[in-house]
Design a protein around this motif. Structure first.
Motif, PDB file in Angstrom:
ATOM      1  N   ALA A 133      35.040  22.385  -0.564  1.00 33.94           N
ATOM      2  CA  ALA A 133      34.033  23.509  -0.084  1.00 33.94           C
ATOM      3  C   ALA A 133      32.457  22.909  -0.136  1.00 33.94           C
ATOM      4  CB  ALA A 133      34.143  24.655  -0.887  1.00 33.94           C
ATOM      5  N   LEU A 134      32.208  21.961  -1.353  1.00 32.07           N
ATOM      6  CA  LEU A 134      30.905  21.516  -1.344  1.00 32.07           C
ATOM      7  C   LEU A 134      30.619  20.534  -0.593  1.00 32.07           C
ATOM      8  CD1 LEU A 134      28.234  21.706  -3.264  1.00 32.07           C
ATOM      9  CD2 LEU A 134      29.144  19.786  -4.480  1.00 32.07           C
ATOM     10  N   ARG A 135      31.672  19.698  -0.266  1.00 31.46           N
ATOM     11  CA  ARG A 135      31.415  18.511   0.910  1.00 31.46           C
ATOM     12  C   ARG A 135      30.906  19.074   2.221  1.00 31.46           C
ATOM     13  NH1 ARG A 135      35.986  16.481  -1.998  1.00 31.46           N
ATOM     14  NH2 ARG A 135      37.205  16.993  -0.212  1.00 31.46           N
ATOM     15  N   HIS A 158      26.510  28.388  -5.431  1.00 34.58           N
ATOM     16  CA  HIS A 158      25.932  29.719  -4.765  1.00 34.58           C
ATOM     17  C   HIS A 158      25.899  29.644  -3.187  1.00 34.58           C
ATOM     18  CE1 HIS A 158      22.317  27.364  -3.829  1.00 34.58           C
ATOM     19  NE2 HIS A 158      21.811  28.305  -3.307  1.00 34.58           N
ATOM     20  N   ASP A 159      25.944  28.594  -2.585  1.00 37.15           N
ATOM     21  CA  ASP A 159      26.093  28.612  -1.176  1.00 37.15           C
ATOM     22  C   ASP A 159      27.501  28.357  -0.589  1.00 37.15           C
ATOM     23  OD1 ASP A 159      23.665  29.760  -0.370  1.00 37.15           O
ATOM     24  OD2 ASP A 159      22.765  27.942   0.044  1.00 37.15           O
ATOM     25  N   LEU A 160      28.476  27.992  -1.399  1.00 38.78           N
ATOM     26  CA  LEU A 160      29.849  27.698  -1.056  1.00 38.78           C
ATOM     27  C   LEU A 160      30.310  28.383   0.120  1.00 38.78           C
ATOM     28  CD1 LEU A 160      31.708  26.672  -4.177  1.00 38.78           C
ATOM     29  CD2 LEU A 160      30.586  25.153  -2.546  1.00 38.78           C
ATOM     30  N   GLY A 161      30.135  29.894   0.339  1.00 38.34           N
ATOM     31  CA  GLY A 161      30.749  30.832   1.276  1.00 38.34           C
ATOM     32  C   GLY A 161      30.115  30.859   2.580  1.00 38.34           C
ATOM     33  N   HIS A 162      28.723  30.149   2.654  1.00 35.47           N
ATOM     34  CA  HIS A 162      27.966  30.231   3.649  1.00 35.47           C
ATOM     35  C   HIS A 162      28.974  29.706   4.984  1.00 35.47           C
ATOM     36  CE1 HIS A 162      24.015  31.932   3.280  1.00 35.47           C
ATOM     37  NE2 HIS A 162      24.500  31.847   2.185  1.00 35.47           N
ATOM     38  N   PRO A 163      28.972  30.305   6.204  1.00 35.74           N
ATOM     39  CA  PRO A 163      29.885  29.799   7.218  1.00 35.74           C
ATOM     40  C   PRO A 163      29.058  28.818   8.231  1.00 35.74           C
ATOM     41  CG  PRO A 163      28.776  31.932   7.812  1.00 35.74           C
ATOM     42  CD  PRO A 163      28.542  31.574   6.336  1.00 35.74           C
ATOM     43  N   PRO A 164      29.583  28.447   9.370  1.00 30.24           N
ATOM     44  CA  PRO A 164      28.657  27.519   9.961  1.00 30.24           C
ATOM     45  C   PRO A 164      27.677  28.436  10.692  1.00 30.24           C
ATOM     46  CG  PRO A 164      31.176  28.117  11.064  1.00 30.24           C
ATOM     47  CD  PRO A 164      30.971  28.604   9.540  1.00 30.24           C
ATOM     48  N   PHE A 165      26.563  27.582  10.703  1.00 30.85           N
ATOM     49  CA  PHE A 165      25.249  28.008  11.583  1.00 30.85           C
ATOM     50  C   PHE A 165      24.729  28.984  10.503  1.00 30.85           C
ATOM     51  CE2 PHE A 165      28.575  27.780  15.253  1.00 30.85           C
ATOM     52  CZ  PHE A 165      28.193  26.670  15.294  1.00 30.85           C
ATOM     53  N   GLY A 166      24.804  28.856   9.274  1.00 34.20           N
ATOM     54  CA  GLY A 166      23.735  29.813   8.075  1.00 34.20           C
ATOM     55  C   GLY A 166      24.091  31.237   8.332  1.00 34.20           C
ATOM     56  N   HIS A 167      22.832  31.905   8.132  1.00 35.30           N
ATOM     57  CA  HIS A 167      22.780  33.316   8.307  1.00 35.30           C
ATOM     58  C   HIS A 167      23.186  33.610   9.490  1.00 35.30           C
ATOM     59  CE1 HIS A 167      21.493  33.698   4.264  1.00 35.30           C
ATOM     60  NE2 HIS A 167      20.339  32.625   4.311  1.00 35.30           N
ATOM     61  N   ASN A 168      22.881  33.139  10.642  1.00 41.03           N
ATOM     62  CA  ASN A 168      23.245  33.410  11.848  1.00 41.03           C
ATOM     63  C   ASN A 168      24.728  33.582  12.101  1.00 41.03           C
ATOM     64  OD1 ASN A 168      22.241  33.786  14.627  1.00 41.03           O
ATOM     65  ND2 ASN A 168      22.961  31.910  15.293  1.00 41.03           N
ATOM     66  N   GLY A 169      25.515  32.603  11.699  1.00 41.76           N
ATOM     67  CA  GLY A 169      26.998  32.852  11.710  1.00 41.76           C
ATOM     68  C   GLY A 169      27.418  33.887  10.702  1.00 41.76           C
ATOM     69  N   ALA A 178      35.042  30.694   8.539  1.00 41.61           N
ATOM     70  CA  ALA A 178      33.862  30.507   7.602  1.00 41.61           C
ATOM     71  C   ALA A 178      34.032  29.196   6.936  1.00 41.61           C
ATOM     72  CB  ALA A 178      33.996  31.508   6.382  1.00 41.61           C
ATOM     73  N   SER A 179      35.282  28.451   6.769  1.00 39.69           N
ATOM     74  CA  SER A 179      35.565  27.112   6.221  1.00 39.69           C
ATOM     75  C   SER A 179      34.981  25.942   7.094  1.00 39.69           C
ATOM     76  CB  SER A 179      36.885  27.035   5.831  1.00 39.69           C
ATOM     77  OG  SER A 179      37.692  26.841   7.087  1.00 39.69           O
ATOM     78  N   LEU A 180      34.592  26.249   8.478  1.00 40.45           N
ATOM     79  CA  LEU A 180      34.362  25.284   9.434  1.00 40.45           C
ATOM     80  C   LEU A 180      32.895  24.902   9.195  1.00 40.45           C
ATOM     81  CD1 LEU A 180      35.913  26.931  12.613  1.00 40.45           C
ATOM     82  CD2 LEU A 180      36.613  25.100  10.923  1.00 40.45           C
ATOM     83  N   THR A 181      32.540  23.486   9.345  1.00 47.19           N
ATOM     84  CA  THR A 181      31.329  23.059   9.597  1.00 47.19           C
ATOM     85  C   THR A 181      30.649  23.593  10.901  1.00 47.19           C
ATOM     86  OG1 THR A 181      31.929  21.093  10.367  1.00 47.19           O
ATOM     87  CG2 THR A 181      31.758  21.071   8.068  1.00 47.19           C
ATOM     88  N   ASP A 182      29.418  23.266  11.187  1.00 49.25           N
ATOM     89  CA  ASP A 182      28.825  23.575  12.536  1.00 49.25           C
ATOM     90  C   ASP A 182      29.654  22.805  13.592  1.00 49.25           C
ATOM     91  OD1 ASP A 182      27.056  24.868  10.812  1.00 49.25           O
ATOM     92  OD2 ASP A 182      25.259  23.923  11.833  1.00 49.25           O
ATOM     93  N   ALA A 183      29.824  21.474  13.382  1.00 53.80           N
ATOM     94  CA  ALA A 183      30.701  20.799  14.383  1.00 53.80           C
ATOM     95  C   ALA A 183      31.915  21.233  14.561  1.00 53.80           C
ATOM     96  CB  ALA A 183      30.178  19.319  14.020  1.00 53.80           C
ATOM     97  N   SER A 184      32.419  21.192  13.732  1.00 52.45           N
ATOM     98  CA  SER A 184      34.241  21.634  13.688  1.00 52.45           C
ATOM     99  C   SER A 184      34.205  23.013  14.236  1.00 52.45           C
ATOM    100  CB  SER A 184      34.739  21.531  12.227  1.00 52.45           C
ATOM    101  OG  SER A 184      34.549  22.516  11.296  1.00 52.45           O
ATOM    102  N   ALA A 185      33.414  23.782  14.115  1.00 50.67           N
ATOM    103  CA  ALA A 185      33.123  25.268  14.978  1.00 50.67           C
ATOM    104  C   ALA A 185      33.214  25.028  16.298  1.00 50.67           C
ATOM    105  CB  ALA A 185      32.162  26.142  14.303  1.00 50.67           C
ATOM    106  N   GLY A 186      32.172  24.133  16.815  1.00 49.07           N
ATOM    107  CA  GLY A 186      32.097  23.854  18.072  1.00 49.07           C
ATOM    108  C   GLY A 186      33.349  23.240  18.706  1.00 49.07           C
ATOM    109  N   HIS A 187      33.769  22.192  18.131  1.00 48.03           N
ATOM    110  CA  HIS A 187      35.079  21.636  18.514  1.00 48.03           C
ATOM    111  C   HIS A 187      36.297  22.700  18.765  1.00 48.03           C
ATOM    112  CE1 HIS A 187      32.656  17.874  18.443  1.00 48.03           C
ATOM    113  NE2 HIS A 187      32.895  17.709  17.187  1.00 48.03           N
TER     114      HIS A 187
END
Length: 441
Positions: free
Chosen positions: A54-56, A113-124, A423-432
């Protein structure tokens, strides 16, 4: 976490000048043997968070500028959620240690503290909250607890009812889970603003929340969580300003011009300080910063300018942390301050200076027209991805979430699994994944 009984404790952690935390603070939800004698419980917790997937993944999640986008002026990678978390952890570790906290405990909380943030930050986060409105909503801080205590695969224990192995996440100590919780209440239970969107626990995760909050005074955050929260504010206010200046989005000279100053104060009063704050107070805070010898008065990207800017960020961090340390020591004396024995005291003048920096980055970086276009596209991606997964799941789910989806008892639980997957996705993996499931780039 129904069917999982909390039990047992670990050897209390000890600091150089005596024990500041007791056996209750170092308890874990599920008992574990100590694999390496001599290492404290909080050192183990820090290592678990530091080595977590999650941190990575935060390396691929938006902080302010979306990773992978850049302007012609940008000649270095912008900060991500990962670099922000590492910087927050460094600030928090030193400030916490200066006030008597266990430094590993505070660092683990800052890293978490930020592990739960989804892709695209507060926007996501906003897009996911809209999708999850009928299954408990979505909040990045509540998702962080869910990751730490349930989703991140590290420890599994038998369910007392069925005997099947169930994840207890990283199985962190009570004190670290408490320190990582900025908003110790469920949705709709904000102590002063019931309409607030901020909360720290989903109903599904109440058992572990109630366990680590046992004996805590109401909705009060522990001292270590307050140190983490201020370290977060310090790190992102200073570094977002630094990034904006480095990218060429912020002109230091404009902060002397009245129209630009009033625009900054309007942003601050709408988001970072109470709306009725006197603009003169914000002006005084900005002027105090502008008057400092180290304040960056111009920036041309040269090596000397980069060095001066880096010195300014160090000066700002020191200024904000020393103000909090001094005010807190003035209130509580020189002893060790931990758990619920004290409140972090940050002078109002310091909070105003921090708020002005946040507003500068907000106005000149986050509110740029091209950033709003990007954010609009990102909201579409999250909304369409949620719809596609709802229609096609378990297709599209990772193996971990596929299994949870198939085991879910009802539609509400299945929807929560889809939320957890997105929520677990990165910005790029969400797009893919969005492109694969919808056929649209």
């Amino acid at each position: 976490m129904d069917g999982i009984a909390p039990k047992a404790h670990e050897t209390p952690t000890r600091c150089e000048n005596g024990s500041a935390y007791d056996a209750s603070d170092t308890e874990r939800w599920a008992a574990e043997p100590d694999k390496r004698p001599g290492r404290t419980a909080f050192q183990r917790d820090r290592a678990r968070v530091l080595h977590s997937a999650a941190l990575r993944r935060l390396a691929g999640k938006t902080q302010v500028v979306t990773p992978g986008t850049r302007s012609e002026a940008w000649d270095a990678s912008p900060r991500t959620r990962l670099t922000h978390s590492l910087e927050c952890a460094q600030v928090g570790r030193e400030l916490g240690a200066a006030l008597g906290c266990d430094p590993d405990l505070v660092e683990a909380a800052c890293l978490s503290h930020d592990l739960g943030h989804p892709p695209f930050g507060h926007n996501g986060e906003q897009a996911l909250n809209a999708f999850a409105h009928d299954c408990g909503g979505f909040e990045g801080n509540a998702q962080s607890l869910r990751l730490l205590a349930r989703i991140e695969p590290k420890r599994f224990v038998p369910n007392v009812c069925t005997g099947e192995l169930v994840s207890v996440g990283l199985n962190l100590t009570r004190a670290v889970l408490d320190a990582a919780t900025k908003y110790p209440w469920p949705r709709g239970a904000h102590p002063t603003d019931p309409a607030s969107a901020k909360f720290g626990v989903y109903e599904d995760d109440r058992p572990v929340f109630d366990w680590f909050r046992k004996g805590a005074p109401g909705h009060r955050t522990c001292f270590e969580a307050q140190v983490m929260d201020w370290s977060d504010d310090v790190a992102y206010s200073v570094h977002d300003f630094e990034d904006g200046l480095h990218a060429g989005y912020v002109d230091p000279g404009s902060l002397h011009a009245e129209p630009e100053r009033q625009a900054v104060f309007a942003v601050a009063a709408g988001r970072y300080v109470p709306a009725d704050t006197d603009p003169d107070e914000l002006a005084e805070a900005l002027d105090r910063l502008l008057a400092q010898q180290w304040w960056p008065r111009e920036y041309d990207g040269s090596a000397i300018a980069q060095g001066r800017l880096k010195d300014a960020t160090s000066q700002l961090i020191g200024r904000f942390c020393l103000a909090a340390e001094g005010a807190t020591r003035a209130a509580y004396g020189s002893g060790r301050l931990t758990r619920y024995a004290a409140e972090l005291v940050v002078p109002r003048s310091t909070r105003m200076e921090c708020a002005v920096l946040k507003a500068v980055a907000d106005l000149y970086v986050m509110q740029r027209a091209e950033q709003e276009r990007i954010r609009a596209d990102q909201r579409v991606v999250v909304a369409e991805l949620a719809e596609a997964l709802t229609a096609r799941a378990p297709d599209g789910l990772d193996p971990q979430f596929r299994a949870l989806f198939e085991e879910a008892a009802d539609d509400r639980a299945r929807k929560r699994v889809i939320v957890d997957q997105i929520a677990s996705l990165t910005d790029a993996s969400a797009g893919h994944l969005h492109a694969r499931l919808t056929g649209r780039a």
